[in-house]
Design an enzyme around this catalytic site. Sequence first.
Site, PDB file in Angstrom:
ATOM      1  N   SER A   9      31.692  -0.562  -4.450  1.00  0.00           N
ATOM      2  CA  SER A   9      32.059  -0.728  -5.856  1.00  0.00           C
ATOM      3  C   SER A   9      33.197   0.220  -6.203  1.00  0.00           C
ATOM      4  O   SER A   9      33.042   1.449  -6.122  1.00  0.00           O
ATOM      5  CB  SER A   9      30.857  -0.440  -6.755  1.00  0.00           C
ATOM      6  OG  SER A   9      31.266  -0.397  -8.105  1.00  0.00           O
ATOM      7  N   HIS A  34      33.502  -4.896  -4.783  1.00  0.00           N
ATOM      8  CA  HIS A  34      32.846  -5.118  -6.076  1.00  0.00           C
ATOM      9  C   HIS A  34      33.659  -4.462  -7.194  1.00  0.00           C
ATOM     10  O   HIS A  34      33.963  -3.270  -7.145  1.00  0.00           O
ATOM     11  CB  HIS A  34      31.431  -4.538  -6.007  1.00  0.00           C
ATOM     12  CG  HIS A  34      30.586  -4.850  -7.192  1.00  0.00           C
ATOM     13  ND1 HIS A  34      29.950  -6.061  -7.352  1.00  0.00           N
ATOM     14  CD2 HIS A  34      30.261  -4.108  -8.279  1.00  0.00           C
ATOM     15  CE1 HIS A  34      29.251  -6.047  -8.481  1.00  0.00           C
ATOM     16  NE2 HIS A  34      29.440  -4.875  -9.076  1.00  0.00           N
ATOM     17  N   ASP A  36      33.848  -3.830 -11.229  1.00  0.00           N
ATOM     18  CA  ASP A  36      33.059  -3.821 -12.467  1.00  0.00           C
ATOM     19  C   ASP A  36      33.947  -3.886 -13.702  1.00  0.00           C
ATOM     20  O   ASP A  36      34.730  -2.961 -13.937  1.00  0.00           O
ATOM     21  CB  ASP A  36      32.233  -2.534 -12.549  1.00  0.00           C
ATOM     22  CG  ASP A  36      31.068  -2.536 -11.586  1.00  0.00           C
ATOM     23  OD1 ASP A  36      30.325  -3.531 -11.565  1.00  0.00           O
ATOM     24  OD2 ASP A  36      30.902  -1.544 -10.853  1.00  0.00           O
ATOM     25  N   MET A  38      33.993  -3.701 -17.658  1.00  0.00           N
ATOM     26  CA  MET A  38      33.178  -3.277 -18.810  1.00  0.00           C
ATOM     27  C   MET A  38      34.037  -3.248 -20.063  1.00  0.00           C
ATOM     28  O   MET A  38      35.162  -2.742 -20.014  1.00  0.00           O
ATOM     29  CB  MET A  38      32.608  -1.879 -18.561  1.00  0.00           C
ATOM     30  CG  MET A  38      31.830  -1.762 -17.258  1.00  0.00           C
ATOM     31  SD  MET A  38      31.082  -0.132 -17.120  1.00  0.00           S
ATOM     32  CE  MET A  38      30.538  -0.177 -15.401  1.00  0.00           C
ATOM     33  N   HIS A  68      32.334  -8.457 -11.391  1.00  0.00           N
ATOM     34  CA  HIS A  68      31.089  -8.374 -12.163  1.00  0.00           C
ATOM     35  C   HIS A  68      31.458  -8.130 -13.627  1.00  0.00           C
ATOM     36  O   HIS A  68      31.844  -7.023 -13.992  1.00  0.00           O
ATOM     37  CB  HIS A  68      30.243  -7.230 -11.565  1.00  0.00           C
ATOM     38  CG  HIS A  68      29.007  -6.886 -12.332  1.00  0.00           C
ATOM     39  ND1 HIS A  68      28.293  -5.721 -12.105  1.00  0.00           N
ATOM     40  CD2 HIS A  68      28.338  -7.530 -13.315  1.00  0.00           C
ATOM     41  CE1 HIS A  68      27.246  -5.681 -12.906  1.00  0.00           C
ATOM     42  NE2 HIS A  68      27.258  -6.757 -13.665  1.00  0.00           N
ATOM     43  N   MET A  70      30.787  -7.321 -17.237  1.00  0.00           N
ATOM     44  CA  MET A  70      29.818  -6.753 -18.185  1.00  0.00           C
ATOM     45  C   MET A  70      30.492  -6.756 -19.540  1.00  0.00           C
ATOM     46  O   MET A  70      30.940  -5.712 -20.045  1.00  0.00           O
ATOM     47  CB  MET A  70      29.434  -5.328 -17.740  1.00  0.00           C
ATOM     48  CG  MET A  70      28.475  -5.319 -16.570  1.00  0.00           C
ATOM     49  SD  MET A  70      28.423  -3.716 -15.746  1.00  0.00           S
ATOM     50  CE  MET A  70      29.777  -3.916 -14.618  1.00  0.00           C
ATOM     51  N   MET A 142      20.451  -6.437 -11.211  1.00  0.00           N
ATOM     52  CA  MET A 142      20.798  -5.038 -11.485  1.00  0.00           C
ATOM     53  C   MET A 142      19.594  -4.146 -11.200  1.00  0.00           C
ATOM     54  O   MET A 142      18.494  -4.399 -11.697  1.00  0.00           O
ATOM     55  CB  MET A 142      21.209  -4.856 -12.959  1.00  0.00           C
ATOM     56  CG  MET A 142      22.561  -5.455 -13.339  1.00  0.00           C
ATOM     57  SD  MET A 142      23.938  -4.921 -12.315  1.00  0.00           S
ATOM     58  CE  MET A 142      23.941  -3.144 -12.572  1.00  0.00           C
ATOM     59  N   GLY A 147      26.561  -0.063 -16.566  1.00  0.00           N
ATOM     60  CA  GLY A 147      27.440   0.788 -17.368  1.00  0.00           C
ATOM     61  C   GLY A 147      27.990   1.975 -16.592  1.00  0.00           C
ATOM     62  O   GLY A 147      29.123   2.368 -16.808  1.00  0.00           O
ATOM     63  N   PHE A 148      27.202   2.520 -15.679  1.00  0.00           N
ATOM     64  CA  PHE A 148      27.630   3.739 -14.997  1.00  0.00           C
ATOM     65  C   PHE A 148      27.183   3.753 -13.537  1.00  0.00           C
ATOM     66  O   PHE A 148      26.123   3.215 -13.215  1.00  0.00           O
ATOM     67  CB  PHE A 148      27.059   4.976 -15.705  1.00  0.00           C
ATOM     68  CG  PHE A 148      27.512   5.083 -17.135  1.00  0.00           C
ATOM     69  CD1 PHE A 148      28.725   5.692 -17.444  1.00  0.00           C
ATOM     70  CD2 PHE A 148      26.752   4.531 -18.157  1.00  0.00           C
ATOM     71  CE1 PHE A 148      29.163   5.758 -18.762  1.00  0.00           C
ATOM     72  CE2 PHE A 148      27.186   4.593 -19.481  1.00  0.00           C
ATOM     73  CZ  PHE A 148      28.394   5.210 -19.782  1.00  0.00           C
ATOM     74  N   GLY A 149      28.007   4.404 -12.709  1.00  0.00           N
ATOM     75  CA  GLY A 149      27.623   4.618 -11.317  1.00  0.00           C
ATOM     76  C   GLY A 149      26.722   5.838 -11.212  1.00  0.00           C
ATOM     77  O   GLY A 149      26.533   6.578 -12.182  1.00  0.00           O
ATOM     78  N   ASP A 180      22.594  -4.352  -7.210  1.00  0.00           N
ATOM     79  CA  ASP A 180      23.645  -3.437  -7.673  1.00  0.00           C
ATOM     80  C   ASP A 180      23.043  -2.259  -8.440  1.00  0.00           C
ATOM     81  O   ASP A 180      22.424  -2.463  -9.486  1.00  0.00           O
ATOM     82  CB  ASP A 180      24.603  -4.238  -8.577  1.00  0.00           C
ATOM     83  CG  ASP A 180      25.769  -3.433  -9.113  1.00  0.00           C
ATOM     84  OD1 ASP A 180      25.961  -2.285  -8.700  1.00  0.00           O
ATOM     85  OD2 ASP A 180      26.506  -3.999  -9.962  1.00  0.00           O
TER      86      ASP A 180
HETATM   87  C1  DX5 Z   1      26.987  -0.219 -12.768  1.00  0.00           C
HETATM   88  C2  DX5 Z   1      27.842  -1.036 -11.863  1.00  0.00           C
HETATM   89  C3  DX5 Z   1      27.709  -0.751 -10.419  1.00  0.00           C
HETATM   90  C4  DX5 Z   1      28.029   0.664 -10.009  1.00  0.00           C
HETATM   91  C5  DX5 Z   1      27.020   1.034  -8.962  1.00  0.00           C
HETATM   92  O1  DX5 Z   1      26.964  -0.823 -14.019  1.00  0.00           O
HETATM   93  O2  DX5 Z   1      27.563  -2.427 -12.042  1.00  0.00           O
HETATM   94  O3  DX5 Z   1      28.442  -1.672  -9.625  1.00  0.00           O
HETATM   95  O4  DX5 Z   1      29.331   0.841  -9.491  1.00  0.00           O
HETATM   96  O5  DX5 Z   1      27.157   2.374  -8.670  1.00  0.00           O
HETATM   97  P1  DX5 Z   1      26.146   3.160  -7.741  1.00  0.00           P
HETATM   98  O6  DX5 Z   1      26.137   2.489  -6.415  1.00  0.00           O
HETATM   99  O7  DX5 Z   1      26.709   4.530  -7.731  1.00  0.00           O
HETATM  100  O8  DX5 Z   1      24.792   3.084  -8.411  1.00  0.00           O
HETATM  101 ZN    ZN Z   2      28.481  -3.913 -10.690  1.00  0.00          ZN
END
Ligand code: DX5
Ligand code: ZN
Length: 221
Positions: A9, A34, A36, A38, A68, A70, A142, A147-149, A180
Amino acid sequence: MRKIEIAPSVLSLDYSIFEKQCADLNQSSAHYLHFDVMDGHFVPNLTFGPDILKGFRKACPNMILDVHLMVDDPDMFIEAFVNAGADLITFHYEACTSHEEIKKILAKIHSYGIKAGLVIKPKTDVSVLFDFLDQCDLILVMSVEPGFGGQKFMESSLDKVKALRKRIDESSLSCLIEIDGGINDITASFAIEAGADVLVAGSYVFKGDIQQQINHLYKTR
Ligand code: DX5
Ligand code: ZN
């Protein structure tokens, strides 16, 4: 045995060394990338638009660009991301108001000749997806709140993956299952065992040497 794919990602990519990271991704055994998107409304964070995807299309020409969405209004952005080079677009069940709307958006994505899929958040029941499986190339489950990694893996996502695996296999469908959020060398094995095909991993892949980190995820098999 199912073929397992890793989808790094780019939310966690180090943009100060963009070229080097893209070169490493290109040479890695990951086939998916991937991306993201947002909008600051559907989730409390902002990320990338189609112009940034164009950069990845150039920098990672052979990777499957997995977008993806969001966002509150997925329909509005589809054409722009198709034109920017998306190979697969997924959007959230929760962003839609009716079955008809979901079917219309899936058909619209397919009309551009690319793959389409639906995503569910952790609190959404997996059974809401069952009506759409035959129209989806992939379902994204999910395993963190979007929203966040860097968040902790939610084990409740595993039952959803299992239920989907059963349903897809029993109906002889070809829809893939992607997971994810919070994927690392430990949770990857749970996800694979539950039936996932594609593992998204952000912070885990980019915290070290990209190929080595990917190897650790595969090694969990
Ligand atoms: C979160 C994203 C993910 C994110 C995952 O909303 O959809 O794709 O990058 O990050 P990790 O692998 O750090 O949980
Ligand atoms: Zn994602």
